[in-house]
Motif scaffolding. Structure first.
Motif, short mmCIF file in Angstrom:
data_model
loop_
_atom_site.label_atom_id
_atom_site.label_comp_id
_atom_site.label_asym_id
_atom_site.label_seq_id
_atom_site.Cartn_x
_atom_site.Cartn_y
_atom_site.Cartn_z
N GLU A 166 0.83 -1.21 0.00
CA GLU A 166 0.00 0.00 0.00
C GLU A 166 0.86 1.26 0.00
O GLU A 166 0.54 2.24 -0.68
N MET A 167 1.95 1.25 0.74
CA MET A 167 2.84 2.40 0.75
C MET A 167 3.54 2.57 -0.59
O MET A 167 3.79 3.70 -1.03
N ALA A 168 3.84 1.47 -1.25
CA ALA A 168 4.47 1.54 -2.58
C ALA A 168 3.51 2.16 -3.58
O ALA A 168 3.93 2.88 -4.49
N ARG A 169 2.21 1.90 -3.43
CA ARG A 169 1.22 2.50 -4.33
C ARG A 169 1.22 4.01 -4.19
O ARG A 169 1.01 4.75 -5.17
N THR A 170 1.47 4.50 -3.00
CA THR A 170 1.54 5.95 -2.79
C THR A 170 2.73 6.55 -3.51
O THR A 170 2.65 7.62 -4.11
N ARG A 171 3.86 5.85 -3.48
CA ARG A 171 5.05 6.35 -4.18
C ARG A 171 4.83 6.40 -5.68
O ARG A 171 5.36 7.28 -6.37
N ARG A 172 4.04 5.47 -6.20
CA ARG A 172 3.77 5.46 -7.65
C ARG A 172 2.80 6.56 -8.05
O ARG A 172 2.78 6.97 -9.22
N THR A 173 1.98 7.02 -7.10
CA THR A 173 1.01 8.08 -7.39
C THR A 173 1.30 9.30 -6.52
O THR A 173 0.39 9.88 -5.92
N LEU A 174 2.56 9.67 -6.47
CA LEU A 174 3.00 10.73 -5.56
C LEU A 174 2.29 12.06 -5.85
O LEU A 174 1.90 12.78 -4.92
N LEU A 175 2.12 12.40 -7.12
CA LEU A 175 1.48 13.67 -7.46
C LEU A 175 0.05 13.72 -6.96
O LEU A 175 -0.40 14.74 -6.42
N GLN A 176 -0.66 12.64 -7.13
CA GLN A 176 -2.06 12.59 -6.72
C GLN A 176 -2.19 12.45 -5.21
O GLN A 176 -3.09 13.06 -4.60
N SER A 177 -1.32 11.67 -4.58
CA SER A 177 -1.47 11.35 -3.16
C SER A 177 -0.94 12.44 -2.24
O SER A 177 -1.51 12.67 -1.16
N ILE A 178 0.14 13.09 -2.62
CA ILE A 178 0.79 14.05 -1.72
C ILE A 178 0.80 15.46 -2.30
O ILE A 178 0.33 16.41 -1.66
N ALA A 210 -3.12 3.37 5.35
CA ALA A 210 -3.91 4.57 5.04
C ALA A 210 -3.69 5.66 6.09
O ALA A 210 -3.54 6.84 5.75
N ALA A 211 -3.66 5.28 7.36
CA ALA A 211 -3.44 6.26 8.43
C ALA A 211 -2.03 6.85 8.36
O ALA A 211 -1.84 8.04 8.62
N THR A 212 -1.06 6.02 8.02
CA THR A 212 0.32 6.52 7.89
C THR A 212 0.41 7.58 6.79
O THR A 212 1.01 8.64 6.98
N LYS A 213 -0.19 7.28 5.63
CA LYS A 213 -0.15 8.23 4.52
C LYS A 213 -0.86 9.53 4.88
O LYS A 213 -0.37 10.62 4.56
N ALA A 214 -2.01 9.43 5.54
CA ALA A 214 -2.75 10.63 5.91
C ALA A 214 -1.99 11.46 6.95
O ALA A 214 -1.96 12.70 6.88
N THR A 215 -1.35 10.79 7.90
CA THR A 215 -0.58 11.50 8.92
C THR A 215 0.62 12.21 8.32
O THR A 215 0.92 13.36 8.67
N ILE A 216 1.32 11.54 7.42
CA ILE A 216 2.45 12.18 6.74
C ILE A 216 1.99 13.41 5.98
O ILE A 216 2.62 14.47 6.03
N LEU A 217 0.87 13.29 5.28
CA LEU A 217 0.32 14.43 4.55
C LEU A 217 -0.04 15.56 5.50
O LEU A 217 0.24 16.73 5.22
N GLY A 218 -0.65 15.22 6.64
CA GLY A 218 -0.99 16.25 7.62
C GLY A 218 0.23 16.99 8.13
O GLY A 218 0.20 18.22 8.29
N LEU A 219 1.31 16.27 8.37
CA LEU A 219 2.55 16.90 8.85
C LEU A 219 3.17 17.79 7.77
O LEU A 219 3.72 18.85 8.07
#
Length: 253
Positions: free
Chosen positions: A13-25, A110-119
Motif C-alpha cells: 500500500e505504501m508503494a502505491r503511494t510512491r507510484r502516485t505521488l502527485l495525486q497522493s501528496i 492509510a493512516a500513515t499516509k494521511a498523517t504524513i500528509l498532515g505533517l
C-alpha cells in the motif's frame, strides 16, 4: 499476530503511494496551500482576530483536519476496493492471515499516509502564517487518532462500494460538507444560539475543536469531550468492521 503478512500488505500500500505521488501528496498540499494564500493572506488580512488569533492562523487546524479526513477515507477506501475490483480479495481471504491482520495492514497504511500528509501541510503552513503549537503531543495524538478512525471509516466505505461512483459519494456529499460546517473556517461561538446547538450534532466539530485546542489552548468544545467523541466514533467503526468480517458482507459474494 502474523507481522510478516501485515508488513507485506502495508509495504504494498505504501508503494502505491510512491507510484502516485502527485495525486497522493503533491496535489492535496498545493490545494491546501491555495487556501492559505486566499483565506490567510488575501481575506485574512481584512478580517478581525478570532479569540485573539489572526484569522489566517486560526484556520490552519481546520484545513489540516479537512485534508486528514478526506485523505484517510480516500486512501483506505481505494486500498480495499481495488482488491475487490480485481478479484484478488479472495486470495487475501484464503491466505493464512486473520481478519484483524488484514484490517491492521490496510488501515495502518492509510493512516500513515494521511498523517504524513498532515505533517507536510503543517510544515507548509509555517511558510504562510505565524503559527504556534502549545500542546504538540496532544496535536499528534489527535492527528493519529483521527487518521486511524477515518481510515477505518474509509475501509468500511471501500467494502460497501460496488463501483467507483460510490467510493466518492460519502466523502463528497457527507464528510466534506460536515467539515466545512464543523468550524474549520470559523468559531461556532460566532453562530446564533439555535444554530450553535444544531452544529453540536456535527461530529466533525469535536475533531476540529480538539485539534485547534492543541494549537492555541482554546476551543469551542471541551478537549476531553472532543477526545471522547473521537473514541466513540472509533469504537463504532471497529464494531462495523467486525460485523463485516463476521458476516462476509460484500466480501464473500
Amino acid at each position: 499476530m502474523n507481522m510478516r503478512a501485515i508488513y507485506a500488505i502495508y509495504r504494498q500500500e505504501m508503494a502505491r503511494t510512491r507510484r502516485t505521488l502527485l495525486q497522493s501528496i503533491v496535489s492535496p498540499v498545493i490545494s491546501t496551500a491555495l487556501y492559505f494564500v486566499v483565506f490567510g493572506a488575501a481575506i485574512g488580512s481584512r478580517m478581525q482576530e478570532i479569540d485573539g488569533v489572526a484569522y489566517g492562523t486560526f484556520i490552519v487546524p481546520g484545513l489540516i483536519m479537512l485534508s486528514l479526513l478526506t485523505q484517510s477515507i480516500s486512501n483506505a477506501a481505494f486500498g480495499i476496493y481495488f482488491p475487490k475490483f480485481m478479484g484478488t480479495i479472495y486470495e487475501l481471504l484464503a491466505a493464512p492471515i486473520s481478519y484483524v491482520e488484514i484490517v491492521v495492514a490496510f488501515v495502518g497504511a492509510a493512516a500513515t499516509k494521511a498523517t504524513i500528509l498532515g505533517l507536510i501541510i503543517l510544515a507548509t503552513a509555517f511558510l504562510f502564517v505565524p503559527l504556534r503549537i502549545e500542546h504538540p503531543f496532544v496535536m499528534l495524538v489527535f492527528m493519529v487518532l483521527t487518521a486511524v478512525t477515518f481510515s477505518l471509516f474509509g475501509f468500511i466505505i471501500g467494502i460497501w462500494a460496488d463501483n467507483f461512483e460510490k467510493l466518492q459519494l460519502v466523502p463528497l456529499l457527507i464528510v466534506t460538507p460536515l467539515t466545512f460546517l464543523g468550524g474549520s473556517f470559523y468559531s461556532i461561538d460566532m453562530l446564533p444560539p439555535f444554530w450553535r446547538t444544531v452544529t453540536l450534532f456535527n461530529p466533525v466539530v469535536y475533531l476540529v475543536s480538539g485539534f485547534r485546542w492543541s494549537f492555541f489552548g482554546q476551543s469551542d468544545v471541551n478537549v476531553v469531550v472532543s477526545l471522547g467523541m473521537t473514541f466513540v466514533f472509533l469504537l463504532a467503526c471497529l464494531g462495523i468492521v467486525a460485523w463485516i468480517f463476521r458476516t462476509g458482507y460484500r466480501l464473500k459474494t
